[in-house]
Write a protein that holds these residues in place. Structure first.
Motif, short mmCIF file in Angstrom:
data_model
loop_
_atom_site.label_atom_id
_atom_site.label_comp_id
_atom_site.label_asym_id
_atom_site.label_seq_id
_atom_site.Cartn_x
_atom_site.Cartn_y
_atom_site.Cartn_z
N GLU A 141 -128.49 -10.12 56.62
CA GLU A 141 -127.65 -11.12 56.01
C GLU A 141 -127.77 -11.07 54.49
O GLU A 141 -126.80 -11.21 53.76
N GLU A 142 -128.99 -10.86 53.97
CA GLU A 142 -129.19 -10.79 52.55
C GLU A 142 -128.46 -9.60 51.95
O GLU A 142 -127.84 -9.68 50.90
N ASP A 143 -128.50 -8.43 52.65
CA ASP A 143 -127.80 -7.25 52.16
C ASP A 143 -126.30 -7.50 52.07
O ASP A 143 -125.65 -7.11 51.11
N ALA A 144 -125.74 -8.16 53.14
CA ALA A 144 -124.31 -8.43 53.15
C ALA A 144 -123.92 -9.37 52.01
O ALA A 144 -122.87 -9.24 51.41
N GLN A 145 -124.77 -10.34 51.68
CA GLN A 145 -124.48 -11.28 50.62
C GLN A 145 -124.61 -10.63 49.25
O GLN A 145 -123.81 -10.88 48.37
N GLN A 146 -125.60 -9.78 49.06
CA GLN A 146 -125.84 -9.17 47.76
C GLN A 146 -124.84 -8.07 47.43
O GLN A 146 -124.46 -7.89 46.29
N LEU A 147 -124.40 -7.31 48.45
CA LEU A 147 -123.55 -6.15 48.21
C LEU A 147 -122.09 -6.57 48.13
O LEU A 147 -121.30 -6.35 49.04
N THR A 148 -121.73 -7.19 47.00
CA THR A 148 -120.34 -7.58 46.76
C THR A 148 -119.70 -6.71 45.70
O THR A 148 -118.51 -6.87 45.41
N ARG A 149 -120.47 -5.80 45.14
CA ARG A 149 -119.93 -4.83 44.17
C ARG A 149 -120.54 -3.47 44.43
O ARG A 149 -121.77 -3.35 44.55
N VAL A 150 -119.69 -2.46 44.51
CA VAL A 150 -120.13 -1.08 44.74
C VAL A 150 -119.63 -0.20 43.60
O VAL A 150 -118.47 -0.31 43.20
N TYR A 151 -120.51 0.67 43.13
CA TYR A 151 -120.13 1.62 42.07
C TYR A 151 -119.85 2.98 42.68
O TYR A 151 -120.63 3.48 43.50
N VAL A 152 -118.71 3.58 42.25
CA VAL A 152 -118.31 4.89 42.73
C VAL A 152 -118.07 5.80 41.53
O VAL A 152 -117.25 5.47 40.65
N SER A 153 -118.78 6.93 41.49
CA SER A 153 -118.59 7.91 40.43
C SER A 153 -118.27 9.25 41.05
O SER A 153 -119.13 9.86 41.70
N ALA A 154 -117.03 9.71 40.86
CA ALA A 154 -116.63 10.99 41.43
C ALA A 154 -117.34 12.15 40.75
O ALA A 154 -117.43 13.25 41.30
N THR A 155 -117.89 11.91 39.55
CA THR A 155 -118.53 12.98 38.79
C THR A 155 -120.02 13.09 39.09
O THR A 155 -120.53 14.18 39.34
N SER A 156 -120.73 11.97 39.08
CA SER A 156 -122.19 12.02 39.22
C SER A 156 -122.71 11.29 40.45
O SER A 156 -123.93 11.21 40.64
N ASP A 163 -123.36 10.14 44.57
CA ASP A 163 -123.84 10.79 45.80
C ASP A 163 -123.64 9.80 46.94
O ASP A 163 -124.11 8.66 46.85
N ASP A 164 -122.98 10.23 47.99
CA ASP A 164 -122.72 9.32 49.11
C ASP A 164 -123.98 8.91 49.86
O ASP A 164 -123.92 8.05 50.75
N GLN A 165 -125.12 9.49 49.53
CA GLN A 165 -126.39 9.05 50.12
C GLN A 165 -127.00 7.88 49.34
O GLN A 165 -127.97 7.27 49.79
N ASN A 166 -126.44 7.57 48.19
CA ASN A 166 -126.93 6.44 47.38
C ASN A 166 -126.48 5.11 47.98
O ASN A 166 -125.63 5.07 48.88
N ASP A 167 -127.03 4.03 47.44
CA ASP A 167 -126.67 2.70 47.95
C ASP A 167 -125.48 2.09 47.21
O ASP A 167 -124.91 1.09 47.67
N GLY A 168 -125.11 2.65 46.04
CA GLY A 168 -123.95 2.17 45.32
C GLY A 168 -124.12 0.84 44.62
O GLY A 168 -123.14 0.25 44.15
N ARG A 169 -125.35 0.38 44.46
CA ARG A 169 -125.57 -0.94 43.88
C ARG A 169 -125.49 -0.96 42.36
O ARG A 169 -125.22 -2.00 41.77
N THR A 170 -125.74 0.16 41.72
CA THR A 170 -125.73 0.25 40.26
C THR A 170 -124.96 1.50 39.84
O THR A 170 -124.76 2.42 40.65
N PRO A 171 -124.55 1.61 38.56
CA PRO A 171 -123.90 2.84 38.09
C PRO A 171 -124.79 4.06 38.27
O PRO A 171 -124.29 5.16 38.54
N GLU A 172 -126.11 3.87 38.14
CA GLU A 172 -127.04 4.99 38.30
C GLU A 172 -127.18 5.43 39.76
O GLU A 172 -127.55 6.57 40.02
N SER A 173 -126.93 4.53 40.72
CA SER A 173 -127.04 4.87 42.14
C SER A 173 -125.67 4.84 42.81
O SER A 173 -125.54 4.46 43.97
N ALA A 174 -124.65 5.25 42.05
CA ALA A 174 -123.27 5.21 42.55
C ALA A 174 -123.06 6.22 43.69
O ALA A 174 -123.73 7.26 43.76
N VAL A 175 -122.14 5.88 44.58
CA VAL A 175 -121.73 6.82 45.62
C VAL A 175 -120.62 7.70 45.04
O VAL A 175 -120.11 7.45 43.94
#
Length: 246
Positions: free
Chosen positions: A102-117, A119-131
């Motif tokens: 439930e906490e994950d669903a509440q916190q994950l309201t923004r996902v970062y996606v970078s086609a250049t840098s 990785d789809d194995q990342n969690d997407g929570r920050t620009p540094e861990s973008a998918v």
């Protein structure tokens, strides 16, 4: 004198009669005992006369009831301290693991996606861990939210933006294809925008951006290059004016 003789004679006759009665009755008594000896007696193995259940005395019953009452009081006290004490292990485990989900669903309201840098194995929570892909970014939003995009996307199939999702180009972003397909399709309830002066450049598409009824295209920098049609508008444009569209 005669009376004494008569009395003596009577006594002697009585004693003699008594002796004869006792003497003749004894064999019959012995014979009766012998007959009883020949009667079959119950087998001791099948005799259940001694198998009656013991009867507890009142003090013993009272002691058992008091012991049972104490045990119930102890169980109730334990249950008050720990309401999950009587729950099955699997039920307790499920309640323990439900909270993090439930906490994950509440916190994950923004996902970062970078086609250049990304990785789809990342969690997407920050620009540094973008998918890396838009598809993966949309999967991570279970109940809607924002998808912040950047980089150069090479699309092999159209991307549909579901309801309650806001796609934001927060840095310069390009999308291109060689398949003559549609680019982004905004479903009813979804939104597309650019911020911070960033531009979204669309190249090679049949319809670069399809805005369905109920969807919103917000003012921003949208650059169309080598497309059949830049924007197919069924929904609405939101902002100061259409001048924001390049």
């Amino acid at each position: 004198m005669k009376n004494r003789k008569r009395m003596a004679h009577f006594v002697m006759s009585f004693l003699l009669s008594f002796f004869m009665v006792v003497n003749y009755s004894a064999p019959y008594v012995v014979l009766a005992q012998d007959e009883l000896a020949d009667v079959p007696q119950p087998d001791s193995a099948t005799d259940t006369s001694d198998e009656t259940e013991p009867v507890l005395s009142e003090p013993a019953v009272a002691a058992d009831e008091e012991s049972e009452s104490n045990a119930l009081d102890s169980s109730n006290a334990d249950l008050e301290e720990d309401p999950t004490a009587l729950m099955p292990p699997e039920a307790t485990a499920s309640t323990e693991t439900a909270k993090p989900l439930e906490e994950d669903a509440q916190q994950l309201t923004r996902v970062y996606v970078s086609a250049t840098s990304g990785d789809d194995q990342n969690d997407g929570r920050t620009p540094e861990s973008a998918v890396k892909s838009l598809e993966q970014g949309l999967k991570l939003l279970t109940s809607g939210g924002e998808v912040y995009i950047t980089g150069a996307f090479d699309l092999s199939q159209p991307v549909s933006i579901p309801a309650n999702v806001h796609v934001v180009a927060y840095e310069n972003t390009t999308m291109s294809t060689t398949s003559n397909i549609n680019g982004l399709t905004l479903s009813s309830g979804s939104t597309l925008s650019t911020i911070n002066g960033a531009a979204l450049t669309m190249t090679g598409f049949k319809y670069a951006i399809v805005v369905n009824e109920g969807a919103i295209l917000q003012d921003g920098n949208y650059v169309m290059g080598d497309v059949t049609r830049g924007i197919y508008l069924l929904g609405s444009i939101q902002g100061s004016s259409r001048a924001g569209l390049l």
